[in-house]
Design an enzyme around this catalytic site. Sequence first.
Site, PDB file in Angstrom:
ATOM      1  N   GLU A   1      -5.616  -4.530  12.782  1.00 29.54           N
ATOM      2  CA  GLU A   1      -4.450  -3.999  12.037  1.00 29.54           C
ATOM      3  C   GLU A   1      -4.336  -4.647  10.662  1.00 29.54           C
ATOM      4  O   GLU A   1      -3.233  -4.893  10.170  1.00 29.54           O
ATOM      5  CB  GLU A   1      -3.159  -4.248  12.817  1.00 29.54           C
TER       6      GLU A   1
ATOM      7  N   THR B   1      -9.588   0.390  20.412  1.00 30.99           N
ATOM      8  CA  THR B   1      -8.808   0.078  21.624  1.00 30.99           C
ATOM      9  C   THR B   1      -8.558   1.360  22.410  1.00 30.99           C
ATOM     10  O   THR B   1      -8.217   2.396  21.826  1.00 30.99           O
ATOM     11  CB  THR B   1      -7.459  -0.567  21.217  1.00 30.99           C
TER      12      THR B   1
ATOM     13  N   SER C   1     -17.370  -0.342   8.248  1.00 30.23           N
ATOM     14  CA  SER C   1     -16.161  -0.007   7.504  1.00 30.23           C
ATOM     15  C   SER C   1     -14.939  -0.488   8.275  1.00 30.23           C
ATOM     16  O   SER C   1     -14.430   0.217   9.143  1.00 30.23           O
ATOM     17  CB  SER C   1     -16.141   1.521   7.310  1.00 30.23           C
TER      18      SER C   1
HETATM   19  P1  TGC Z   1      -5.175   2.292  -1.710  1.00 31.53           P
HETATM   20  O1  TGC Z   1      -5.873   2.957  -2.838  1.00 31.53           O
HETATM   21  O2  TGC Z   1      -4.375   1.073  -1.977  1.00 31.53           O
HETATM   22  O3  TGC Z   1      -4.266   3.341  -0.969  1.00 31.53           O
HETATM   23  C1  TGC Z   1      -4.733   4.609  -0.561  1.00 31.53           C
HETATM   24  C2  TGC Z   1      -3.515   5.490  -0.310  1.00 31.53           C
HETATM   25  O4  TGC Z   1      -2.775   4.970   0.794  1.00 31.53           O
HETATM   26  C3  TGC Z   1      -1.445   4.587   0.357  1.00 31.53           C
HETATM   27  N1  TGC Z   1      -1.125   3.335   1.055  1.00 31.53           N
HETATM   28  C4  TGC Z   1      -0.287   3.281   2.078  1.00 31.53           C
HETATM   29  N2  TGC Z   1       0.475   4.220   2.632  1.00 31.53           N
HETATM   30  C5  TGC Z   1       1.227   3.850   3.679  1.00 31.53           C
HETATM   31  N3  TGC Z   1       1.240   2.598   4.160  1.00 31.53           N
HETATM   32  C6  TGC Z   1       0.478   1.620   3.640  1.00 31.53           C
HETATM   33  N4  TGC Z   1       0.486   0.400   4.171  1.00 31.53           N
HETATM   34  C7  TGC Z   1      -0.331   1.949   2.530  1.00 31.53           C
HETATM   35  N5  TGC Z   1      -1.206   1.257   1.759  1.00 31.53           N
HETATM   36  C8  TGC Z   1      -1.689   2.110   0.872  1.00 31.53           C
HETATM   37  C9  TGC Z   1      -1.556   4.423  -1.151  1.00 31.53           C
HETATM   38  O5  TGC Z   1      -0.320   4.605  -1.766  1.00 31.53           O
HETATM   39  C10 TGC Z   1      -2.542   5.524  -1.490  1.00 31.53           C
HETATM   40  O6  TGC Z   1      -1.853   6.747  -1.425  1.00 31.53           O
HETATM   41  P2  TGC Z   1      -2.265   7.953  -2.403  1.00 31.53           P
HETATM   42  O7  TGC Z   1      -1.309   9.045  -2.061  1.00 31.53           O
HETATM   43  O8  TGC Z   1      -2.084   7.410  -3.790  1.00 31.53           O
HETATM   44  O9  TGC Z   1      -3.692   8.282  -2.093  1.00 31.53           O
HETATM   45  O10 TGC Z   1      -6.272   2.005  -0.591  1.00 31.53           O
HETATM   46  P3  TGC Z   1      -7.427   0.954  -0.529  1.00 31.53           P
HETATM   47  O11 TGC Z   1      -8.650   1.692  -0.113  1.00 31.53           O
HETATM   48  O12 TGC Z   1      -7.475   0.135  -1.789  1.00 31.53           O
HETATM   49  O13 TGC Z   1      -7.018   0.038   0.703  1.00 31.53           O
HETATM   50  C11 TGC Z   1      -5.846  -0.661   0.794  1.00 31.53           C
HETATM   51  C12 TGC Z   1      -5.908  -1.591   2.030  1.00 31.53           C
HETATM   52  C13 TGC Z   1      -7.025  -2.600   1.909  1.00 31.53           C
HETATM   53  C14 TGC Z   1      -4.594  -2.331   2.092  1.00 31.53           C
HETATM   54  C15 TGC Z   1      -6.102  -0.765   3.304  1.00 31.53           C
HETATM   55  O14 TGC Z   1      -7.313  -0.131   3.303  1.00 31.53           O
HETATM   56  C16 TGC Z   1      -5.982  -1.572   4.573  1.00 31.53           C
HETATM   57  O15 TGC Z   1      -4.871  -1.738   5.071  1.00 31.53           O
HETATM   58  N6  TGC Z   1      -7.108  -2.090   5.186  1.00 31.53           N
HETATM   59  C17 TGC Z   1      -7.085  -2.692   6.497  1.00 31.53           C
HETATM   60  C18 TGC Z   1      -7.619  -1.726   7.518  1.00 31.53           C
HETATM   61  C19 TGC Z   1      -6.884  -1.826   8.823  1.00 31.53           C
HETATM   62  O16 TGC Z   1      -5.820  -2.363   8.952  1.00 31.53           O
HETATM   63  N7  TGC Z   1      -7.445  -1.224   9.877  1.00 31.53           N
HETATM   64  C20 TGC Z   1      -6.790  -1.175  11.120  1.00 31.53           C
HETATM   65  C21 TGC Z   1      -7.464  -0.228  12.069  1.00 31.53           C
HETATM   66  S1  TGC Z   1      -6.475   0.180  13.507  1.00 31.53           S
HETATM   67  C22 TGC Z   1      -6.429  -1.212  14.416  1.00 31.53           C
HETATM   68  O17 TGC Z   1      -6.875  -2.254  14.028  1.00 31.53           O
HETATM   69  C23 TGC Z   1      -5.776  -1.112  15.742  1.00 31.53           C
HETATM   70  S2  TGC Z   1      -5.833  -2.606  16.587  1.00 31.53           S
HETATM   71  C24 TGC Z   1      -5.255  -2.266  18.112  1.00 31.53           C
HETATM   72  C25 TGC Z   1      -3.798  -2.599  18.296  1.00 31.53           C
HETATM   73  O18 TGC Z   1      -2.967  -2.306  17.458  1.00 31.53           O
HETATM   74  O19 TGC Z   1      -3.442  -3.182  19.296  1.00 31.53           O
HETATM   75  P1  FAD Z   2     -14.469  -7.049   7.789  1.00 34.96           P
HETATM   76  O1  FAD Z   2     -13.666  -6.042   7.071  1.00 34.96           O
HETATM   77  O2  FAD Z   2     -15.935  -6.978   7.693  1.00 34.96           O
HETATM   78  O3  FAD Z   2     -13.986  -8.493   7.338  1.00 34.96           O
HETATM   79  C1  FAD Z   2     -14.765  -9.691   7.558  1.00 34.96           C
HETATM   80  C2  FAD Z   2     -14.058 -10.845   6.868  1.00 34.96           C
HETATM   81  O4  FAD Z   2     -14.023 -10.599   5.468  1.00 34.96           O
HETATM   82  C3  FAD Z   2     -12.590 -11.013   7.309  1.00 34.96           C
HETATM   83  O5  FAD Z   2     -12.262 -12.362   7.355  1.00 34.96           O
HETATM   84  C4  FAD Z   2     -11.813 -10.328   6.202  1.00 34.96           C
HETATM   85  O6  FAD Z   2     -10.503 -10.825   6.036  1.00 34.96           O
HETATM   86  C5  FAD Z   2     -12.683 -10.682   4.983  1.00 34.96           C
HETATM   87  N1  FAD Z   2     -12.503  -9.745   3.889  1.00 34.96           N
HETATM   88  C6  FAD Z   2     -12.742  -8.406   3.876  1.00 34.96           C
HETATM   89  N2  FAD Z   2     -12.426  -7.887   2.680  1.00 34.96           N
HETATM   90  C7  FAD Z   2     -11.988  -8.910   1.907  1.00 34.96           C
HETATM   91  C8  FAD Z   2     -11.529  -9.032   0.587  1.00 34.96           C
HETATM   92  N3  FAD Z   2     -11.422  -7.954  -0.216  1.00 34.96           N
HETATM   93  N4  FAD Z   2     -11.166 -10.257   0.122  1.00 34.96           N
HETATM   94  C9  FAD Z   2     -11.215 -11.337   0.930  1.00 34.96           C
HETATM   95  N5  FAD Z   2     -11.643 -11.289   2.207  1.00 34.96           N
HETATM   96  C10 FAD Z   2     -12.022 -10.095   2.697  1.00 34.96           C
HETATM   97  N6  FAD Z   2      -9.784  -0.357  14.665  1.00 34.96           N
HETATM   98  C11 FAD Z   2      -9.369   0.912  14.871  1.00 34.96           C
HETATM   99  O7  FAD Z   2      -9.544   1.784  14.018  1.00 34.96           O
HETATM  100  N7  FAD Z   2      -8.731   1.258  16.020  1.00 34.96           N
HETATM  101  C12 FAD Z   2      -8.512   0.367  17.015  1.00 34.96           C
HETATM  102  O8  FAD Z   2      -7.924   0.725  18.037  1.00 34.96           O
HETATM  103  C13 FAD Z   2      -8.981  -0.966  16.856  1.00 34.96           C
HETATM  104  N8  FAD Z   2      -8.844  -1.865  17.864  1.00 34.96           N
HETATM  105  C14 FAD Z   2      -9.412  -3.114  17.733  1.00 34.96           C
HETATM  106  C15 FAD Z   2      -9.416  -3.981  18.826  1.00 34.96           C
HETATM  107  C16 FAD Z   2     -10.015  -5.231  18.730  1.00 34.96           C
HETATM  108  C17 FAD Z   2     -10.064  -6.130  19.910  1.00 34.96           C
HETATM  109  C18 FAD Z   2     -10.584  -5.652  17.488  1.00 34.96           C
HETATM  110  C19 FAD Z   2     -11.181  -7.015  17.345  1.00 34.96           C
HETATM  111  C20 FAD Z   2     -10.583  -4.793  16.415  1.00 34.96           C
HETATM  112  C21 FAD Z   2     -10.019  -3.504  16.521  1.00 34.96           C
HETATM  113  N9  FAD Z   2     -10.074  -2.584  15.469  1.00 34.96           N
HETATM  114  C22 FAD Z   2      -9.622  -1.299  15.638  1.00 34.96           C
HETATM  115  C23 FAD Z   2     -10.799  -2.919  14.259  1.00 34.96           C
HETATM  116  C24 FAD Z   2     -10.026  -3.804  13.283  1.00 34.96           C
HETATM  117  O9  FAD Z   2      -9.021  -3.095  12.649  1.00 34.96           O
HETATM  118  C25 FAD Z   2     -11.034  -4.394  12.301  1.00 34.96           C
HETATM  119  O10 FAD Z   2     -11.816  -5.334  13.013  1.00 34.96           O
HETATM  120  C26 FAD Z   2     -10.369  -5.028  11.108  1.00 34.96           C
HETATM  121  O11 FAD Z   2      -9.756  -4.058  10.289  1.00 34.96           O
HETATM  122  C27 FAD Z   2     -11.366  -5.863  10.267  1.00 34.96           C
HETATM  123  O12 FAD Z   2     -12.527  -5.171  10.020  1.00 34.96           O
HETATM  124  P2  FAD Z   2     -13.964  -5.844  10.318  1.00 34.96           P
HETATM  125  O13 FAD Z   2     -13.942  -6.388  11.688  1.00 34.96           O
HETATM  126  O14 FAD Z   2     -15.001  -4.847   9.965  1.00 34.96           O
HETATM  127  O15 FAD Z   2     -14.057  -7.077   9.345  1.00 34.96           O
END
Ligand code: TGC
Ligand code: FAD
Length: 396
Positions: A376, A172, A144
């Site tokens: 992110e 992280t 996920s």
């Molecule tokens: P969706 O149905 O569109 O939305 C669910 C609820 O969330 C609200 N919402 C937001 N609220 C605040 N900010 C945003 N950017 C929001 N986007 C959506 C939305 O209004 C709704 O609210 P409610 O009250 O109606 O329930 O959700 P979805 O499941 O279709 O997903 C939307 C999507 C794909 C954009 C979202 O899931 C997403 O951003 N996916 C990417 C996941 C991601 O970024 N993961 C990051 C993990 S943390 C990390 O990577 C840390 S890296 C380490 C570092 O920073 O150095």
């Molecule tokens: P997937 O979601 O499996 O995606 C695989 C590929 O499919 C990607 O190219 C993606 O763009 C593509 N894809 C997915 N869905 C679609 C779509 N609907 N349409 C078209 N293309 C699509 N997460 C945390 O929660 N906390 C952290 O602190 C954190 N730190 C991280 C640190 C590092 C070094 C890394 C590499 C990742 C970290 N993450 C963290 C996780 C990060 O947020 C996820 O790796 C990221 O959200 C992508 O998820 P995934 O790797 O499972 O790729």
Amino acid sequence: MTEGRAGSAVDELSAIDGELDEAERLIRANVRRFVRERYLPRAAELYEREEFPRDLVTELGELGVLGAGLEGYGCAGLGAVAYGLILEELEYGDSGLRSFASVQGSLAMFALRAFGTEAQKQRYLPEMARGKLIGCFGLTEPDSGSDPGSMQTRARPDGSDFVLDGTKMWITNAPIADVAVIWAKVGAGGAESIRGFVVERGRPGFETSRVHGKMSLRSSETGAIHLEGCRVPAEAALEHKPGLGAPLRCLNEARLGIAWGAVGAAKACFDCALGYAKERVQFGLPIAKKQLVQADFADMASELVKAELLSLHFSRRKERGEKPSPAQVSLCKRNNVAMALSVARSARNLLGANGILLEYPVVRHLLNLESVYTYEGTHQIHTLVLGKALTGEDAF
Ligand code: TGC
Ligand code: FAD
């Protein structure tokens, strides 16, 4: 070697200094000095050894950069631009250093500041701001990532407690974190919703492990969090409207910071390549005198300046109370990270064979940025956020 700097060559072109107040320039200078003196001399070695410089965490706390954008509870309460400049300077050093600060400040501390109970804020935030406690943010799971709504981690109510089961992956700071913000599903069937919990290391059923062998972000700690019957009291729950909105709000904060950080990584590559091109002689002349090489610098500088001004624009608006929309944040993260990767690749090319050596910062930044492109929200996810905002059609 051109790792240290007074300021990037592109700063003159963007005239960004004229847009900053004295306090912002001072903060930037302090962080710049810290990165130059305390981080850059060790950057390559840390990277090679896959080591995060844990000894610098309290120094970062003393510098006031941890959770610097938050108000109260020992946090510096800086504006969005000052906070962005801090992240830019940290990432001039290494994306891993900026990642540490982003996760600590924009994800873990922000979640506590925005959704924590008063007791949680008092207990964790001042210590986290000082770098005495390290935080992490567990949203992603092995199955996920882009779709966090599909998470499997559960929080089952049991008496006045919750019992957590599941695995968080790619987290992280997880291997060194004292406190983890964990997002988990509560309820079953149609009544499921996502809630946040603050879990302290040491609780039975809470374990972390380290991801080894990364070829990117090697000097950042990345790991998994294993939750097996991990019992936490009801007071560990965050207070927010159940659902994905709360963790996504935290991501908005972090993503804007990443847009600034990416500019720092790109400037480091640009500065290194510029210094190199002035010295590297081929065909009897420094390559900086070749028109094709100058075209590369013109392209890199143009994209860099635009990216920094994009971050500045939305951060200034935020300071005026006009919070960027999720689509505007996606615009910044997507554009600036892609820009930084492209600049890093051009810089790598300009260094020729030397461009693949860790002795120069470029390949380190290039490899780091591959992670930044993915985390992110991947580049594609932000493309789809923008696509949805522009067309009204959900193409996820
Ligand atoms: P969706 O149905 O569109 O939305 C669910 C609820 O969330 C609200 N919402 C937001 N609220 C605040 N900010 C945003 N950017 C929001 N986007 C959506 C939305 O209004 C709704 O609210 P409610 O009250 O109606 O329930 O959700 P979805 O499941 O279709 O997903 C939307 C999507 C794909 C954009 C979202 O899931 C997403 O951003 N996916 C990417 C996941 C991601 O970024 N993961 C990051 C993990 S943390 C990390 O990577 C840390 S890296 C380490 C570092 O920073 O150095
Ligand atoms: P997937 O979601 O499996 O995606 C695989 C590929 O499919 C990607 O190219 C993606 O763009 C593509 N894809 C997915 N869905 C679609 C779509 N609907 N349409 C078209 N293309 C699509 N997460 C945390 O929660 N906390 C952290 O602190 C954190 N730190 C991280 C640190 C590092 C070094 C890394 C590499 C990742 C970290 N993450 C963290 C996780 C990060 O947020 C996820 O790796 C990221 O959200 C992508 O998820 P995934 O790797 O499972 O790729």
